[in-house]
Motif scaffolding. Structure first.
Motif, PDB file in Angstrom:
ATOM      1  N   ILE A  27       0.859  -1.174   0.000  1.00 20.00           N
ATOM      2  CA  ILE A  27       0.000   0.000   0.000  1.00 20.00           C
ATOM      3  C   ILE A  27       0.897   1.226   0.000  1.00 20.00           C
ATOM      4  N   PRO A  82      -6.777   0.481  -1.389  1.00 16.04           N
ATOM      5  CA  PRO A  82      -5.884  -0.197  -0.452  1.00 16.04           C
ATOM      6  C   PRO A  82      -6.522  -1.405   0.236  1.00 16.04           C
ATOM      7  N   GLU A  96       2.746  -1.774   4.400  1.00 19.33           N
ATOM      8  CA  GLU A  96       2.069  -0.473   4.465  1.00 19.33           C
ATOM      9  C   GLU A  96       3.125   0.614   4.532  1.00 19.33           C
ATOM     10  N   ALA A 104      -4.599   4.209   7.462  1.00 18.07           N
ATOM     11  CA  ALA A 104      -3.570   3.167   7.591  1.00 18.07           C
ATOM     12  C   ALA A 104      -3.927   2.185   8.697  1.00 18.07           C
ATOM     13  N   TRP A 107      -6.489  -0.235   7.258  1.00 14.57           N
ATOM     14  CA  TRP A 107      -5.898  -1.195   6.322  1.00 14.57           C
ATOM     15  C   TRP A 107      -5.128  -2.287   7.067  1.00 14.57           C
ATOM     16  N   VAL A 108      -4.338  -1.861   8.045  1.00 22.02           N
ATOM     17  CA  VAL A 108      -3.517  -2.822   8.782  1.00 22.02           C
ATOM     18  C   VAL A 108      -4.395  -3.785   9.583  1.00 22.02           C
ATOM     19  N   THR A 120       5.545  -2.596   8.137  1.00 22.26           N
ATOM     20  CA  THR A 120       5.276  -1.171   7.983  1.00 22.26           C
ATOM     21  C   THR A 120       6.489  -0.349   8.396  1.00 22.26           C
TER      22      THR A 120
END
Length: 453
Positions: A27, A82, A96, A104, A107-108, A120
């Motif tokens: 991402i 994403p 990420e 974020a 998404w994680v 990340t």
């Protein structure tokens, strides 16, 4: 042209499970993401040999698909969503590198919920939401790796977790923000004031147009929070960190520190004490002969004091596209090695007690015990002894008193180095000092760190 993500990933199902390529979805394809793609492609064979299997970037989420296609070509599936990367069944690990703390996080957490490992370089995300993210990862038995979030090219997280695994860590101290280190180096080497040094950092690309996160110490505090969690097995306590940047630092204090045999560095310090942990970022005086004082420009360094290994120091670049990619890919190699083994064998997300209810407390500012530098403007040079006597009356031990080199148009400046004293005691002493008739202007104070074993 770019491939459809569903069609392009389908053939990967047919690889043998035992030697299957680790399939990476990323991402973000900015500075860090593009560097990660380049290094993965350039060093593919070496990385595969070290990981025990191939690591392949198979999918990228980007805002600008045309730009992304220009970077990765037609070998990687592209999407503007994403969440498609975070949840796609043919992605094993999500990288990420988009940044931020809002989307974020979503998404994680989505990737973890779908049983995917996460790598990340987003220190702000972990400092703010790390406790939630790591708890979710423990529940699902997946890895969250973040070497690139702390000191970029320096493998300090791996050093704390693995290289120093036998040790009780006593303290960690580091120059962990390249922008502020560059500014301080320019202030010392060229005699610039803060504003001029910042402008030069921005012109050279070391500082953003809005440099607040760097110069206010917030970026360093994010990183220190992660270092402390790994060093001491404590939860992420960013909100409790004492954070002071360099915006109020005067060039005169940089020069006076040199006169006394010190250099000023923005230092992150996490130190274990009987009552808790010091967790603080501030400009401090470091002895000029110390290795940490020799870390200049945009470079980073971290020093660790542990009971068995003693003092160890780690040095390297604190920023850069491929420098960060090096750390991201090192995490991917760890994931490749550990994927498929029992969850208990995974490299721990933080320290062994990070989720314990009796975790170490963060000491309040008033309880921190250090030496200090004071610069006291006075009306006349013969008032130097009155300043020392006032501090002694307030129970502040005085190690050294001197007059600063004269400067045109400035009143005399008394320089004081104290012994070890609690911050609360020093604050009271400075308050009393400020009320004295000999004192001509506000007193400047900075902490002093010896960084000795």
């Amino acid at each position: 042209m770019y491939r459809d993500p569903v069609e392009s990933l389908e053939p990967l199902h047919h690889r043998q499970a035992a030697i299957r390529t680790l399939r990476v979805g990323m991402i973000g394809i900015g500075t860090v993401g593009s560097g990660t793609f380049r290094v993965l492609a350039r060093n593919r064979a070496d990385i595969a040999a070290r990981a025990g299997r191939s690591i392949e970037l198979v999918m990228v989420a980007a805002r600008n698909l045309e730009r992304a296609a220009g970077i990765v070509g037609d070998s990687v599936a592209l999407t503007a969503d994403p969440m498609q990367v975070a949840t796609h069944p043919d992605v094993d690990v999500v990288v990420e590198v988009a940044g931020g703390t809002g989307p974020a996080r979503d998404w994680v957490l989505a990737a973890i919920a779908h049983g995917k490992h996460v790598v990340t370089a987003n220190k702000a995300l972990l400092a703010v939401h790390g406790t939630e993210i790591f708890a979710a990862a423990r529940e699902k038995g997946v890895i969250v790796a973040y070497e690139g979030a702390v000191a970029v090219s320096i493998p300090i997280i791996k050093a704390l977790r693995e290289g120093l695994a036998a040790n009780r860590i006593e303290w960690v101290a580091g120059i962990i923000n390249g922008t502020t280190n560059f500014i301080l180096s320019k202030m010392r080497d060229e005699g610039l004031d803060f504003a001029a040094a910042l402008a030069q950092a921005q012109a050279l690309g070391y500082a953003e147009a809005d440099p607040s996160f760097d110069i206010e110490g917030i970026d360093a505090a994010h990183k220190l929070t992660l270092l402390a969690a790994n060093a001491f097995g404590m939860p992420l306590r960013f909100a409790d960190a004492q954070v002071e940047g360099i915006t109020a630092l005067q060039g005169m204090d940089v020069a006076c520190a040199e006169q006394l045999g010190y250099r000023i560095k923005l230092l992150g310090v996490a130190r274990r004490q009987a009552a808790g942990v010091e967790l603080r970022v501030q400009p401090v005086l470091v002895p000029a002969a110390h290795l940490m004082a020799q870390v200049n420009g945009s470079m980073n360094a971290v020093m660790v004091k542990s009971d068995a290994a003693g003092l160890t120091m780690y040095y390297g670049a604190g920023a850069g596209s491929e420098q960060t990619a090096s750390a991201v890919i090192a995490d991917l190699v760890d994931v490749a090695r550990l994927d498929g083994v029992h969850a208990a064998q995974h490299v721990p997300h933080l320290g062994v007690h990070a989720h314990a209810t009796n975790a170490l407390a963060v000491l309040p500012r008033a309880a921190v015990h250090t030496s200090h530098y004071l610069r006291v403007p006075v009306h006349a040079v013969n008032q130097i002894q009155a300043i020392a006597a006032s501090l002694a009356e307030q129970k502040v031990p005085v190690r050294q008193v001197a007059l600063a080199a004269e400067r045109p148009g400035m009143s005399p400046q008394v320089l004081v180095l104290t012994g070890q004293v609690e911050q609360g005691t020093l604050d009271l002493a400075v308050h009393a000092l400020q009320a004295r008739s000999e004192v001509a202007a506000p007193v400047t104070t900075l902490r002093v760190e010896s960084l000795e074993g």
